[in-house]
Design a protein around this motif. Structure first.
Motif, mmCIF file in Angstrom:
data_model
loop_
_atom_site.group_PDB
_atom_site.id
_atom_site.type_symbol
_atom_site.label_atom_id
_atom_site.label_comp_id
_atom_site.label_asym_id
_atom_site.label_seq_id
_atom_site.Cartn_x
_atom_site.Cartn_y
_atom_site.Cartn_z
ATOM 1 N N ARG A 23 0.801 -1.225 0.000
ATOM 2 C CA ARG A 23 0.000 0.000 0.000
ATOM 3 C C ARG A 23 0.834 1.275 0.000
ATOM 4 N NH1 ARG A 23 -4.395 0.382 -1.745
ATOM 5 N NH2 ARG A 23 -5.355 1.698 -0.153
ATOM 6 N N ALA A 148 -9.497 -8.900 10.224
ATOM 7 C CA ALA A 148 -10.344 -7.704 10.317
ATOM 8 C C ALA A 148 -9.983 -6.960 11.597
ATOM 9 C CB ALA A 148 -11.820 -8.081 10.313
ATOM 10 N N GLN A 163 -8.086 3.903 7.406
ATOM 11 C CA GLN A 163 -8.835 2.792 6.826
ATOM 12 C C GLN A 163 -8.544 2.646 5.335
ATOM 13 O OE1 GLN A 163 -13.086 3.399 6.230
ATOM 14 N NE2 GLN A 163 -13.520 1.322 6.959
ATOM 15 N N MET A 164 -8.574 3.745 4.623
ATOM 16 C CA MET A 164 -8.332 3.703 3.180
ATOM 17 C C MET A 164 -6.871 3.367 2.865
ATOM 18 S SD MET A 164 -11.186 4.148 1.707
ATOM 19 C CE MET A 164 -10.599 4.405 0.035
ATOM 20 N N SER A 167 -6.118 -0.695 4.147
ATOM 21 C CA SER A 167 -6.937 -1.839 3.732
ATOM 22 C C SER A 167 -6.369 -2.521 2.492
ATOM 23 C CB SER A 167 -8.372 -1.395 3.473
ATOM 24 O OG SER A 167 -8.990 -0.960 4.670
ATOM 25 N N THR A 168 -6.348 -3.855 2.538
ATOM 26 C CA THR A 168 -5.904 -4.672 1.412
ATOM 27 C C THR A 168 -6.895 -5.820 1.233
ATOM 28 O OG1 THR A 168 -4.581 -6.264 2.688
ATOM 29 C CG2 THR A 168 -3.510 -4.185 2.093
ATOM 30 N N SER A 169 -6.612 -6.710 0.293
ATOM 31 C CA SER A 169 -7.492 -7.864 0.092
ATOM 32 C C SER A 169 -7.441 -8.831 1.264
ATOM 33 C CB SER A 169 -7.114 -8.590 -1.203
ATOM 34 O OG SER A 169 -5.770 -9.040 -1.148
ATOM 35 N N LEU A 171 -6.532 -7.536 4.547
ATOM 36 C CA LEU A 171 -6.622 -6.722 5.756
ATOM 37 C C LEU A 171 -7.816 -5.786 5.636
ATOM 38 C CD1 LEU A 171 -5.406 -5.737 8.451
ATOM 39 C CD2 LEU A 171 -3.882 -4.254 7.138
ATOM 40 N N ARG A 172 -8.874 -6.071 6.393
ATOM 41 C CA ARG A 172 -10.096 -5.282 6.337
ATOM 42 C C ARG A 172 -10.206 -4.441 7.601
ATOM 43 N NH1 ARG A 172 -14.873 -5.002 3.604
ATOM 44 N NH2 ARG A 172 -16.716 -4.385 4.793
ATOM 45 N N LEU A 173 -10.374 -3.143 7.441
ATOM 46 C CA LEU A 173 -10.463 -2.244 8.580
ATOM 47 C C LEU A 173 -11.858 -1.645 8.706
ATOM 48 C CD1 LEU A 173 -7.341 -2.490 8.446
ATOM 49 C CD2 LEU A 173 -7.247 -0.055 9.043
ATOM 50 N N TYR A 174 -12.343 -1.604 9.938
ATOM 51 C CA TYR A 174 -13.586 -0.916 10.265
ATOM 52 C C TYR A 174 -13.244 0.346 11.065
ATOM 53 C CZ TYR A 174 -16.136 -5.134 8.885
ATOM 54 O OH TYR A 174 -16.646 -6.189 8.175
#
Length: 329
Positions: A23, A148, A163-164, A167-169, A171-174
């Protein structure tokens, strides 16, 4: 955001460098041990804390903070909590004026009883701050397995930017605005995980472990809410999610501490045998100091504090929990 600096070359800092390297065009990792930093830069492997994972070529490794922090857009702090204030004090003079700082450390500072973001704000001064937490074993993150997490900040735009950027395929961030709940969930679950290790080490069965985790979540929530956190946060990734992982996963260091205590090994011997820090050992006393200050009942944390201090045996701690006065759920 193009340049990422990660402060802390343990398993978690190294895993984040691997996971986030796609990223950012420039990733730099600060390692406290100069000899380890040199080996890592040459061999492209963290042979001490995270062996078996190749470090991508775009990740630069250095022992010099000025080199790592030069023009960094985002700085992730991932050193153990008891080193945070000292390290951040050395970091601050090298921070770019607009650099965003993300705390990825789970713990409470002994003495001051401050959360890591509070320590960061005190030391680094006014700047965009966020915290990163949730169920995440470093080895699995480094291997690219799905995870996550939650990124929390008092400023929604800061949390959204992290978050933007992160985030990767895999690694999902809320996003969350509940910094208190996210940080306390991440710190206090380590204390409960020591108790889970005790249950496992004493072979008390699945019923006991389920009860300990459920009641552990209840007392974490009580303290978080008393300090301004939201109860809903503790039912999410930073609360229940992280608690489940740390209490049941074979890779959990805090769980291993509890298993060792249950087998009769002393805490000094257990700690000396571990390469990495089990944050719950220090957090237990800090958590109870916070609980007493707030008038919050935390019976599991109280027994873990006594056990770690040598005032209880594992069997006595479990018995005292089971023989507490009866009450409503």
């Amino acid at each position: 955001m193009k340049r990422l600096a990660i402060i802390g070359g343990g398993s978690w800092g190294t895993a984040l460098a691997l996971a986030l390297s796609p990223r950012f065009s420039d990733v730099r990792l600060w390692v406290h041990d100069a000899a380890l930093a040199g080996r890592m830069e040459t061999s492209r492997v963290n042979d001490f804390y995270l062996p078996g994972f190749d470090i991508p070529p775009q990740v630069r490794i250095s022992h010099h903070l000025g080199v790592v922090l030069d023009q960094a857009d985002v700085v992730v702090h991932a050193t153990p909590s008891h080193h945070a204030r000292e390290v951040l004090g050395q970091v601050t003079p090298h921070l770019a004026p607009a650099a965003m700082v993300v705390s990825a450390t789970k713990g409470i500072e002994t003495g001051s009883l401050l959360r890591m973001s509070q320590v960061l704000a005190e030391v680094c001064g006014p700047r965009p701050l966020a915290v990163l937490s949730g169920p995440s074993f470093a080895q699995e993150v480094a291997a690219g397995k799905p995870v996550a997490l939650v990124v929390a900040s008092d400023e929604k735009s800061v949390a959204g930017a992290v978050q933007m950027a992160f985030s990767t395929s895999a690694l999902r961030l809320y996003v969350s605005s509940d910094v208190v709940g996210v940080e306390l969930g991440g710190a206090l679950k380590n204390v409960i995980a020591i108790g889970a290790g005790v249950c496992t080490g004493l072979d008390l069965g699945h019923n006991a472990l389920a009860a300990l985790m459920t009641r552990g979540l209840a007392e974490i929530s009580r303290l978080a809410v008393a300090l301004g956190g939201c109860p809903q946060t503790l039912s999410g990734l930073a609360g229940m999610g992280d608690l489940v992982l740390t209490c049941t996963g074979a890779l959990s260091r805090n769980r291993k501490v509890g298993i060792g205590l249950a087998s009769g090994v002393g805490i000094k011997e257990i700690s000396a045998s571990m390469k990495m820090v089990a944050e719950g050992v220090r957090t237990a006393a800090a958590a109870m100091d916070l609980a007493r200050r707030c008038g919050v009942e935390m019976p599991i944390a109280e027994q873990m504090e006594a056990l770690l201090a040598g005032h209880r045996t594992p069997v006595e701690a479990i018995r005292l929990l089971m023989e507490r006065s009866l009450k409503d759920e």
